[in-house]
Design a protein around this motif. Structure first.
Motif, PDB file in Angstrom:
ATOM      1  N   CYS A  13       0.630  -1.239  -0.153  1.00 45.48           N
ATOM      2  CA  CYS A  13       0.052  -0.103   0.101  1.00 45.48           C
ATOM      3  C   CYS A  13       0.876   1.223   0.135  1.00 45.48           C
ATOM      4  O   CYS A  13       0.580   2.297  -0.563  1.00 45.48           O
ATOM      5  N   ILE A  31      -7.398   0.385   1.800  1.00 42.53           N
ATOM      6  CA  ILE A  31      -7.887  -0.914   1.837  1.00 42.53           C
ATOM      7  C   ILE A  31      -8.579  -1.110   0.396  1.00 42.53           C
ATOM      8  O   ILE A  31      -8.575  -2.281  -0.214  1.00 42.53           O
ATOM      9  N   ASN A  32      -9.360  -0.229   0.028  1.00 39.06           N
ATOM     10  CA  ASN A  32     -10.093  -0.328  -1.410  1.00 39.06           C
ATOM     11  C   ASN A  32      -9.134  -0.676  -2.305  1.00 39.06           C
ATOM     12  O   ASN A  32      -9.013  -1.341  -3.387  1.00 39.06           O
ATOM     13  N   ASN A  44      -7.608  -4.006  -2.091  1.00 39.22           N
ATOM     14  CA  ASN A  44      -8.298  -5.162  -2.640  1.00 39.22           C
ATOM     15  C   ASN A  44      -8.575  -4.891  -4.241  1.00 39.22           C
ATOM     16  O   ASN A  44      -8.512  -6.066  -4.706  1.00 39.22           O
ATOM     17  N   ARG A  45      -8.255  -4.082  -4.860  1.00 40.92           N
ATOM     18  CA  ARG A  45      -8.314  -4.040  -6.429  1.00 40.92           C
ATOM     19  C   ARG A  45      -6.880  -4.670  -6.885  1.00 40.92           C
ATOM     20  O   ARG A  45      -7.151  -5.193  -7.805  1.00 40.92           O
ATOM     21  N   LYS A  59      -4.842  -6.714  -5.357  1.00 41.08           N
ATOM     22  CA  LYS A  59      -4.634  -8.284  -5.134  1.00 41.08           C
ATOM     23  C   LYS A  59      -5.415  -9.025  -6.062  1.00 41.08           C
ATOM     24  O   LYS A  59      -4.916 -10.305  -5.966  1.00 41.08           O
ATOM     25  N   ARG A  60      -6.540  -8.829  -6.882  1.00 46.22           N
ATOM     26  CA  ARG A  60      -7.238  -9.387  -7.792  1.00 46.22           C
ATOM     27  C   ARG A  60      -6.746  -8.828  -9.109  1.00 46.22           C
ATOM     28  O   ARG A  60      -7.333  -9.570 -10.153  1.00 46.22           O
ATOM     29  N   ARG A  64      -3.051 -15.393  -1.132  1.00 50.79           N
ATOM     30  CA  ARG A  64      -3.890 -14.530  -0.160  1.00 50.79           C
ATOM     31  C   ARG A  64      -4.943 -15.392   0.595  1.00 50.79           C
ATOM     32  O   ARG A  64      -5.247 -14.937   1.944  1.00 50.79           O
ATOM     33  N   GLN A  96      -7.699 -12.588   6.308  1.00 50.89           N
ATOM     34  CA  GLN A  96      -7.702 -11.333   5.464  1.00 50.89           C
ATOM     35  C   GLN A  96      -7.679 -10.171   6.323  1.00 50.89           C
ATOM     36  O   GLN A  96      -7.227  -8.972   5.667  1.00 50.89           O
ATOM     37  N   GLU A 113      -5.840  -5.787   6.285  1.00 51.68           N
ATOM     38  CA  GLU A 113      -6.781  -4.639   6.367  1.00 51.68           C
ATOM     39  C   GLU A 113      -6.085  -3.908   7.590  1.00 51.68           C
ATOM     40  O   GLU A 113      -5.963  -2.752   7.721  1.00 51.68           O
TER      41      GLU A 113
END
Length: 487
Positions: A35, A63-64, A67-68, A70-71, A97, A102, A106
């Protein structure tokens, strides 16, 4: 629920569980660094004139963004070859992951958001104290192993963090399982069973070769029998901190309450062993296993010294807080004292700041009062009998002698009595423990007008009077957006 308490237990993990703990700690470090890398890349792109959109700065935005990421294909992708010879790219994201909880990602990202907020507040004047720098990447070799997990409750009412489920001395963590602990958990289990406590989060850390878990709980107030009852006749107790005499407590009438002379001095007592262990580290080759083992021995020694000091401070604070509801201590400039090369080691070993912190929250738990005496108050050179302020006293002079009335007393006892007298004279400025500041008699009424009583603050003095149209109060603050931050 009115207070937060932390229960710390030493873990006794198996070999497989230690691998899981290290995996979770590494995941927390990875999430923090990734991050931070996203933030720096966005800021660098903005400097180059690229269109990067909003720079993630708060914990929610980070966090958002994570999450974007890691995918996405940047986190992981594989090349798939078909039978006809065609090759396609398949996006897998962060493939490992699912092997960790999880919440570890965070919570690490939330810590980064707090660091960025502290950095912004420090640059804009919204944060006091030393200037806070920009967050840095966590090193895999030097950063301590630590991660945090929140406690969640399922639809059936089952908590994810449980204490004493299979055995009394066990703690259950999500994604890891049942971990054995070495201390007794009876007190916490009773509080949880009676509904007097609720586990908020669990922080697992590795220090000096040992794994420990700290359970942060939201607990109810202490029982009325454990809280202080109104005692108006006892009066204030002044607490003087020193090096020769660690603590000297006395009342305003001169009655001694507590005196601690033989304090352990853990750093000075173990200095010979510390020097020997430090020499062993420097004599080993850099990067070798023997140097790592020597450094681990030195780390365990420092942890033992800190544990001895911390236990002693708790014992002294409990003796004061359990029996006295009103204490007065002076605000010492400890950072300035550490600049004195002759006293720096002794002052650091005494840990006066930690003693004041423990007294503060322990008094708050028991419903007592704590008065912070002005640091410029001459408690040592003032006669507690006739209130005459004498000349400065050198440190080697342990007896106070008044040149006016001839009163003689131990200098620490005389200072403690003066602190108690100051608290009785300035009882209106006692620190409000739940609010974290001094109690003020501020009038919050609407409109302007004269003071209703002598000594009461008017709305104009307090800054609560309505502002006339077209008039701005205070110094204008320059807005600082996330896109305009510079470092």
């Amino acid at each position: 629920m009115a207070r937060f308490a932390t229960f710390r237990f030493c873990l006794d993990p198996t070999g497989e569980q230690e691998i899981m703990l290290r995996r979770h700690a590494g995941a927390a470090r990875f999430g923090f660094n990734q991050c931070l890398r996203l933030v720096k890349d966005a800021v660098d792109g903005m400097r180059r004139g690229e269109t990067v959109g909003k720079v993630p700065w708060s914990g929610f935005d980070l966090i958002n963004a994570f999450n974007r990421w890691k995918r996405s294909g940047e986190a992981g992708r594989v090349m798939v070859a078909a039978g006809d010879g065609t090759v396609t790219v398949q996006v897998t994201g962060l493939s490992w992951r699912g092997e960790v909880c999880q919440q570890v990602f965070e919570e690490a990202v939330v810590d980064l958001g707090r660091g960025l907020s502290a950095y912004t507040a420090s640059r804009t004047g919204g944060r006091r104290g030393r200037r806070v720098g920009f967050p840095r990447f966590k090193s895999k070799r030097h950063a301590p192993l630590s991660f945090r997990i929140r406690n969640r409750t399922s639809a059936t009412g089952r908590a994810s963090i449980r204490v004493g489920e299979q055995a009394p001395r066990t703690v259950t963590l999500p994604g890891i399982g049942v971990l054995k602990v070495r201390q007794d958990t009876r007190r916490l289990r009773r509080m949880l069973a009676k509904g007097r406590a609720k586990v908020v989060s669990a922080t697992v850390s590795h220090r000096a070769g040992r794994w420990s878990v700290s359970l942060t709980c939201e607990a109810a107030d202490l029982h009325d029998a454990r809280r202080h009852q109104p005692m108006t006749s006892a009066g204030w107790v002044g607490v003087d901190r020193g090096l020769s005499t660690f603590v000297a407590a006395a009342r305003a009438d001169g009655t001694p309450v507590l005196r601690v002379d033989g304090w352990p001095r853990p750093a000075r007592t173990e200095m010979a062993r510390q020097r020997r262990l430090a020499r062993d580290v420097t004599r080993k080759q850099r990067g070798s296993r023997n140097r790592a083992k020597a450094a681990a021995r030195l780390g365990r020694h420092h942890a033992h010294t800190a544990a001895v000091r911390h236990r002693f401070l708790h014992q002294v604070c409990n003796r004061l807080v359990n029996t006295h509801d009103r204490l007065a201590i002076e605000t010492l400039t400890i950072s300035g004292m550490l600049a004195n090369r002759r006293l720096a080691a002794a002052v650091a070993d005494a840990a006066w700041g930690e003693l004041a912190r423990l007294l503060t929250y322990k008094q708050q738990w028991r419903g007592g009062q704590l008065a912070l005496v002005d640091r410029w108050y001459p408690s040592t050179k003032t006669c507690s009998a006739c209130r005459t302020v004498g000349p400065a006293m050198p440190l080697h002079q342990r007896m106070f002698t008044c040149q006016t009335c001839g009163y003689q007393a131990d200098r620490d006892h005389n200072a403690a009595v003066n602190l108690a007298i100051w608290a009785e004279q300035h009882h209106a400025q006692v620190r409000d423990l739940p609010a974290g500041g001094p109690v003020t008699n501020t009038r919050r009424g609407e409109g302007t007008g004269p003071r209703t009583r002598a000594g009461e603050t008017s709305p104009d003095d307090a800054g609560t009077a309505p502002t006339p149209p077209g008039v701005r109060r205070g110094r204008p603050r320059r807005a600082l957006s996330h896109h305009s931050t510079k470092w």
